[in-house]
Design a protein around this motif. Structure first.
Motif, PDB file in Angstrom:
ATOM      1  N   VAL A 245       2.159  14.930  -7.869  1.00  0.00           N
ATOM      2  CA  VAL A 245       2.589  13.783  -7.839  1.00  0.00           C
ATOM      3  C   VAL A 245       2.816  13.150  -9.352  1.00  0.00           C
ATOM      4  CG1 VAL A 245       1.756  10.916  -7.492  1.00  0.00           C
ATOM      5  CG2 VAL A 245       1.164  12.976  -6.136  1.00  0.00           C
TER       6      VAL A 245
ATOM      7  N   THR B  11      -5.874   5.510  -9.731  1.00  0.00           N
ATOM      8  CA  THR B  11      -6.046   3.820  -9.456  1.00  0.00           C
ATOM      9  C   THR B  11      -7.581   3.495  -9.712  1.00  0.00           C
ATOM     10  OG1 THR B  11      -4.479   4.339  -7.656  1.00  0.00           O
ATOM     11  CG2 THR B  11      -5.678   2.244  -7.710  1.00  0.00           C
TER      12      THR B  11
ATOM     13  N   PRO C 238       4.334  13.608  -2.972  1.00  0.00           N
ATOM     14  CA  PRO C 238       3.091  13.849  -1.744  1.00  0.00           C
ATOM     15  C   PRO C 238       1.990  13.066  -1.800  1.00  0.00           C
ATOM     16  CG  PRO C 238       3.122  15.714  -3.624  1.00  0.00           C
ATOM     17  CD  PRO C 238       4.229  14.463  -3.998  1.00  0.00           C
TER      18      PRO C 238
ATOM     19  N   ASP D  78      -2.339  -6.067  -9.004  1.00  0.00           N
ATOM     20  CA  ASP D  78      -3.561  -5.357  -9.667  1.00  0.00           C
ATOM     21  C   ASP D  78      -3.018  -4.491 -10.549  1.00  0.00           C
ATOM     22  OD1 ASP D  78      -1.809  -3.701  -7.909  1.00  0.00           O
ATOM     23  OD2 ASP D  78      -3.409  -3.224  -6.498  1.00  0.00           O
TER      24      ASP D  78
ATOM     25  N   GLY E  13       0.807  -1.223  -0.168  1.00  0.00           N
ATOM     26  CA  GLY E  13      -0.122  -0.084  -0.085  1.00  0.00           C
ATOM     27  C   GLY E  13       0.860   1.419  -0.163  1.00  0.00           C
ATOM     28  N   VAL E  14       2.088   1.192  -0.331  1.00  0.00           N
ATOM     29  CA  VAL E  14       3.029   2.350  -0.491  1.00  0.00           C
ATOM     30  C   VAL E  14       3.217   2.965  -1.661  1.00  0.00           C
ATOM     31  CG1 VAL E  14       4.070   1.660   1.757  1.00  0.00           C
ATOM     32  CG2 VAL E  14       5.139   1.057  -0.607  1.00  0.00           C
ATOM     33  N   GLY E  15       2.403   2.465  -2.838  1.00  0.00           N
ATOM     34  CA  GLY E  15       2.501   3.109  -4.101  1.00  0.00           C
ATOM     35  C   GLY E  15       3.528   2.316  -5.311  1.00  0.00           C
ATOM     36  N   LYS E  16       3.842   1.044  -4.888  1.00  0.00           N
ATOM     37  CA  LYS E  16       4.635   0.422  -5.830  1.00  0.00           C
ATOM     38  C   LYS E  16       3.831   0.333  -7.151  1.00  0.00           C
ATOM     39  CE  LYS E  16       5.018  -3.398  -3.294  1.00  0.00           C
ATOM     40  NZ  LYS E  16       4.375  -2.821  -2.193  1.00  0.00           N
TER      41      LYS E  16
ATOM     42  N   VAL F 294      -4.192  10.490  -7.235  1.00  0.00           N
ATOM     43  CA  VAL F 294      -3.681   9.190  -7.421  1.00  0.00           C
ATOM     44  C   VAL F 294      -4.982   8.126  -7.061  1.00  0.00           C
ATOM     45  CG1 VAL F 294      -2.056   7.658  -6.370  1.00  0.00           C
ATOM     46  CG2 VAL F 294      -1.398   9.926  -6.391  1.00  0.00           C
ATOM     47  N   PRO F 295      -5.744   8.211  -6.034  1.00  0.00           N
ATOM     48  CA  PRO F 295      -6.619   7.373  -6.026  1.00  0.00           C
ATOM     49  C   PRO F 295      -7.796   7.495  -7.162  1.00  0.00           C
ATOM     50  CG  PRO F 295      -6.754   8.830  -4.123  1.00  0.00           C
ATOM     51  CD  PRO F 295      -5.595   9.063  -4.683  1.00  0.00           C
TER      52      PRO F 295
ATOM     53  N   ASN G  15       6.771   7.966  -0.457  1.00  0.00           N
ATOM     54  CA  ASN G  15       5.383   8.459  -1.124  1.00  0.00           C
ATOM     55  C   ASN G  15       4.281   8.735  -0.257  1.00  0.00           C
ATOM     56  OD1 ASN G  15       3.509   8.673  -3.358  1.00  0.00           O
ATOM     57  ND2 ASN G  15       2.776   6.253  -3.072  1.00  0.00           N
TER      58      ASN G  15
ATOM     59  N   THR H  89       1.301   1.858  -8.159  1.00  0.00           N
ATOM     60  CA  THR H  89       1.345   3.072  -8.881  1.00  0.00           C
ATOM     61  C   THR H  89       2.517   3.646  -9.854  1.00  0.00           C
ATOM     62  OG1 THR H  89       0.034   3.872  -7.166  1.00  0.00           O
ATOM     63  CG2 THR H  89       0.666   5.722  -8.262  1.00  0.00           C
TER      64      THR H  89
HETATM   65  N1  LIG Z   1       0.864   9.789  -3.363  1.00  0.00           N
HETATM   66  C1  LIG Z   1      -0.366   9.248  -3.109  1.00  0.00           C
HETATM   67  N2  LIG Z   1      -1.671  10.108  -2.763  1.00  0.00           N
HETATM   68  C2  LIG Z   1      -2.549   9.456  -2.473  1.00  0.00           C
HETATM   69  N3  LIG Z   1      -3.032   8.113  -2.818  1.00  0.00           N
HETATM   70  C3  LIG Z   1      -1.787   7.366  -3.309  1.00  0.00           C
HETATM   71  C4  LIG Z   1      -0.593   7.838  -3.339  1.00  0.00           C
HETATM   72  N4  LIG Z   1       0.082   6.616  -3.615  1.00  0.00           N
HETATM   73  C5  LIG Z   1      -0.804   5.791  -3.607  1.00  0.00           C
HETATM   74  N5  LIG Z   1      -2.058   5.936  -3.201  1.00  0.00           N
HETATM   75  C6  LIG Z   1      -3.115   5.135  -3.186  1.00  0.00           C
HETATM   76  O1  LIG Z   1      -2.872   4.042  -2.223  1.00  0.00           O
HETATM   77  C7  LIG Z   1      -3.165   2.947  -2.577  1.00  0.00           C
HETATM   78  C8  LIG Z   1      -2.171   1.866  -2.605  1.00  0.00           C
HETATM   79  O2  LIG Z   1      -1.105   2.176  -4.047  1.00  0.00           O
HETATM   80  P1  LIG Z   1      -0.443   1.198  -4.693  1.00  0.00           P
HETATM   81  O3  LIG Z   1       0.318   1.870  -5.950  1.00  0.00           O
HETATM   82  O4  LIG Z   1      -1.312   0.017  -5.197  1.00  0.00           O
HETATM   83  O5  LIG Z   1       0.596   0.684  -3.644  1.00  0.00           O
HETATM   84  P2  LIG Z   1       1.358  -0.951  -3.345  1.00  0.00           P
HETATM   85  O6  LIG Z   1       1.225  -1.623  -4.998  1.00  0.00           O
HETATM   86  O7  LIG Z   1       2.779  -0.512  -2.780  1.00  0.00           O
HETATM   87  O8  LIG Z   1       0.426  -1.897  -2.710  1.00  0.00           O
HETATM   88  C9  LIG Z   1      -3.973   3.136  -3.873  1.00  0.00           C
HETATM   89  O9  LIG Z   1      -5.383   3.357  -3.812  1.00  0.00           O
HETATM   90  C10 LIG Z   1      -3.274   4.383  -4.678  1.00  0.00           C
HETATM   91  O10 LIG Z   1      -4.301   5.025  -5.111  1.00  0.00           O
END
Ligand SMILES: Nc1ncnc2c1ncn2[C@@H]1O[C@H](COP(=O)(O)OP(=O)(O)O)[C@@H](O)[C@H]1O
Ligand SMILES: [Mg+2]
Length: 394
Positions: A364, A349, A340, A183, A150-153, A345-346, A314, A155
């Motif tokens: 971002v 996603t 930031p 995903d 959940g840290v943005g990998k 971002v969401p 992130n 993304t």
């Molecule tokens: N900079 C950001 N700001 C807001 N939401 C974010 C940010 N980066 C990621 N997210 C949200 O956090 C969730 C997890 O991101 P994701 O890229 O799937 O992480 P991971 O692959 O590490 O599990 C997603 O819903 C995404 O939209």
């Protein structure tokens, strides 16, 4: 002479194989399959160019054997003797069988199949003999990893891959190596026909051309190896298989971007052996940052930190109690990028439209563009109209 091993094949057909192989035939009964040490051990030690599984071997068993032979003896072609049937042929190909031959095959048919197996084995032996280190192609293998989820990998991996794909048609492939909860397809709004297990098992696993037909195409031109449909299917993919897949893709694509599961899984460690770059990510909280430090320490000890190392923080917001200095002190290295927290971002996603595709002006998207530049070759000083205009604008 071609080394041919037949198992459970009738006497008449054995004679034809014997003639076609030029004296390189060994013929065994089906009982050889239950022998100890196993047939596969023998094959790995001294692989023939061809294994023929006759009607004495039940088809489902033959397919399983074929899959095992592919791994134990990649230069060996497996041929199954069975009546011609398109459905069976498809199932056989997907199981890694090279050819299906009718029980009534003539000497000419048998000779043609044996000849093809001999040619293929020679070609594969030559390919295997090429040391990957000396065959360095200059292509980049970029692994996106983090200790926590959940840290943005995903993304970062999807956006980076999309940005790199714009550098040229057929330049980039994105591999979803988050075996259980991948995903990538959803983040790119793709409906894949095939997924990771299809690319590492069966015909795709030893033929780059076939492999390409198992990739999913994003409208941008990016190729994608989608994650498995279910956690169980994902578990069937071994780390070695993932490693071989990445090795093959890295010969075919300028950029291989790999999204991973949280933590240091066997699969992530295996693909890191081939990585030119690691994008290591964390959220901006104490456990996340400590985890990043630990992961970096472990990878350094294992000599698995590639030359290109990019540390990314992130989801940073000003409400956090940590300062950037605290974070860098804990990690023991400067951060390469800080992204930031932002609503874009969401939204991206959830709609499956990556930020770099939407082309927004949010911080971002701008940060991801900065990261992308670290992987693209530097723009030549003077190249065409745009190059001159940019130079003149400075
Ligand atoms: N900079 C950001 N700001 C807001 N939401 C974010 C940010 N980066 C990621 N997210 C949200 O956090 C969730 C997890 O991101 P994701 O890229 O799937 O992480 P991971 O692959 O590490 O599990 C997603 O819903 C995404 O939209
Ligand atoms: Mg993910």
């Amino acid at each position: 002479m071609t080394q041919v091993l037949t198992i459970g094949v009738g006497a008449e057909l054995v004679q034809r194989f014997s003639a076609a192989s030029g004296g390189g035939l060994v013929s065994l009964g089906v009982e050889a399959l239950g022998a100890d040490p196993g047939l596969l051990d023998h094959l790995a030690a001294s692989p023939p160019e061809m294994v023929v599984l006759g009607p004495g071997v039940p088809l489902d068993h033959a397919f399983v054997i074929s899959g095992h032979v592919e791994v134990a003896a990649p230069t060996t072609s497996v041929v199954v003797i069975a009546p011609s049937d398109p459905d069976l042929w498809m199932a056989a190909m997907r199981a890694g069988v090279r050819d299906v031959l009718s029980p009534n095959a003539t000497l000419a048919d048998v000779t043609a199949v044996v000849f093809r197996a001999g040619e293929l084995a020679r070609a594969r032996r030559e390919a295997v003999a090429v040391d990957p280190a000396t065959a360095a192609t200059g292509n980049r293998v970029i692994v996106v990893a983090s200790p926590k989820g959940g840290v943005g990998k995903t993304t970062v991996a999807t956006n980076l891959a999309l940005g790199l794909a714009a550098s040229g048609p057929g330049s980039t492939v994105l591999v979803d190596l988050d075996l259980q909860f991948g995903d990538v397809a959803s983040a790119l709004a793709l409906t894949p026909q095939y997924s990771l297990p299809d690319t590492v098992h069966g015909a795709a696993s030893n033929d780059p051309l076939v492999l390409k037909t198992f990739l999913t195409r994003h409208p941008s031109g990016l190729s994608v190896v989608a994650g498995s449909d279910s956690p169980a299917a994902g578990d069937a993919v071994t780390a070695a298989e993932a490693g071989r897949l990445v090795e093959t893709l890295s010969r075919e694509f300028c950029y291989v971007v790999i999204d991973t599961a949280p933590g240091l899984t066997d699969h992530t460690l295996t693909v890191l052996e081939q990585a030119t770059d690691l994008v290591l990510m964390s959220s901006m909280d104490v456990p996340g940052v400590r985890g990043l430090r630990k992961e970096l320490d472990v990878l350094t000890e294992l000599h698995l930190v590639p030359a290109g190392r990019h540390l990314v923080l992130n989801g940073v917001d000003s409400a956090g109690a940590l300062s950037m200095e605290d974070v860098e002190d804990t990690i023991g290295a400067p951060l390469d990028l800080v992204l930031p927290r932002h609503n874009a971002v969401p939204l991206s996603t959830n709609t499956g439209v990556p930020l770099l595709q939407a082309g927004g002006k949010d911080p971002v998207t701008r940060g991801l563009q900065t990261l992308l530049q670290q992987f693209l070759p530097p723009a030549p000083a003077r190249r065409g109209v745009f190059g001159r205009r940019r130079a003149g604008a400075r």
